[in-house]
Scaffold this motif. Structure first.
Motif, mmCIF file in Angstrom:
data_model
loop_
_atom_site.group_PDB
_atom_site.id
_atom_site.type_symbol
_atom_site.label_atom_id
_atom_site.label_comp_id
_atom_site.label_asym_id
_atom_site.label_seq_id
_atom_site.Cartn_x
_atom_site.Cartn_y
_atom_site.Cartn_z
ATOM 1 N N TYR A 1 1.581 5.691 9.509
ATOM 2 C CA TYR A 1 0.600 5.866 8.443
ATOM 3 C C TYR A 1 0.781 7.229 7.773
ATOM 4 O O TYR A 1 0.375 7.427 6.634
ATOM 5 N N VAL B 1 2.189 7.154 4.314
ATOM 6 C CA VAL B 1 1.251 6.911 3.209
ATOM 7 C C VAL B 1 0.596 8.223 2.805
ATOM 8 O O VAL B 1 0.569 8.586 1.629
ATOM 9 N N LEU C 1 1.051 1.781 10.655
ATOM 10 C CA LEU C 1 0.575 1.153 9.428
ATOM 11 C C LEU C 1 0.582 -0.358 9.628
ATOM 12 O O LEU C 1 1.526 -1.059 9.256
ATOM 13 N N GLN D 1 0.834 -1.207 0.000
ATOM 14 C CA GLN D 1 0.000 0.000 0.000
ATOM 15 C C GLN D 1 0.866 1.254 0.000
ATOM 16 O O GLN D 1 0.625 2.193 -0.768
ATOM 17 N N LEU D 2 1.878 1.261 0.843
ATOM 18 C CA LEU D 2 2.778 2.407 0.936
ATOM 19 C C LEU D 2 3.479 2.657 -0.397
ATOM 20 O O LEU D 2 3.481 3.783 -0.917
#
Length: 172
Positions: A130, A133, A123, A54-55
């Protein structure tokens, strides 16, 4: 020419770093997904794999969006502007550029606030913040604003919306 040459070298290095970064982020995204899938299939799941994917994916998208815009390949509807007389087309292009810069500034400001607000949040199993991100939003917005301003400065209002020669030839 003395002051122009160093800036030209600067932008070449800047563009090369951004391209290498985008490719590295894309490779890291693919690698994170691949390793997570392999780990899961052999019974040793990598619990932080999806978070790393995701990152890397959000950063890949933001840097990739800038690379696309830098070469004039961003989405545009040109049917109406193409039939307008040049003075009006120039005005529409300037208005569009102004709207894009205001929007990018808005996204950068709110994205930065979101990033700061989420810095303490972890995260998933990765242990990373987080905020890393959400930081992709303001950084990506700043990169896009720089690219739009560079294209305008180098090509003028109307031509700044046209694809580069490299993009037309498929060589980026």
């Amino acid at each position: 020419m003395g002051s122009e040459a160093p800036m030209s070298v600067f932008w070449k290095i800047y563009d090369r770093i951004e391209l290498v970064l985008a490719l590295a982020l894309l490779a890291a995204t693919v690698l994170a997904v691949l390793l997570t899938a392999i780990g899961r299939s052999i019974g040793t799941p990598i619990t932080s794999g999806p978070q790393f994917a995701q990152l890397f994916l959000i950063w890949t998208c933001m840097v990739g969006a800038d690379l696309t815009a830098k070469h004039g390949e961003h989405i545009r509807v040109s049917a109406l502007p193409d039939i307008l007389p040049v003075p009006l087309r120039r005005w529409v292009a300037g208005f569009n550029l102004l709207l894009m810069l205001v929007f990018l500034g808005f996204v950068a400001k709110l994205g930065f606030d979101l990033s700061v607000g989420n810095w303490q949040r972890t995260l998933g199993a990765s242990g990373l913040s987080y905020g890393l991100v959400t930081l992709a939003l303001p950084v990506g917005s700043a990169l896009l604003a720089i690219s739009f301003i560079r294209r305008f400065w180098a090509k003028g209002l109307i031509a700044s919306y046209e694809p580069t020669q490299e993009a037309k030839e498929g060589v980026l």
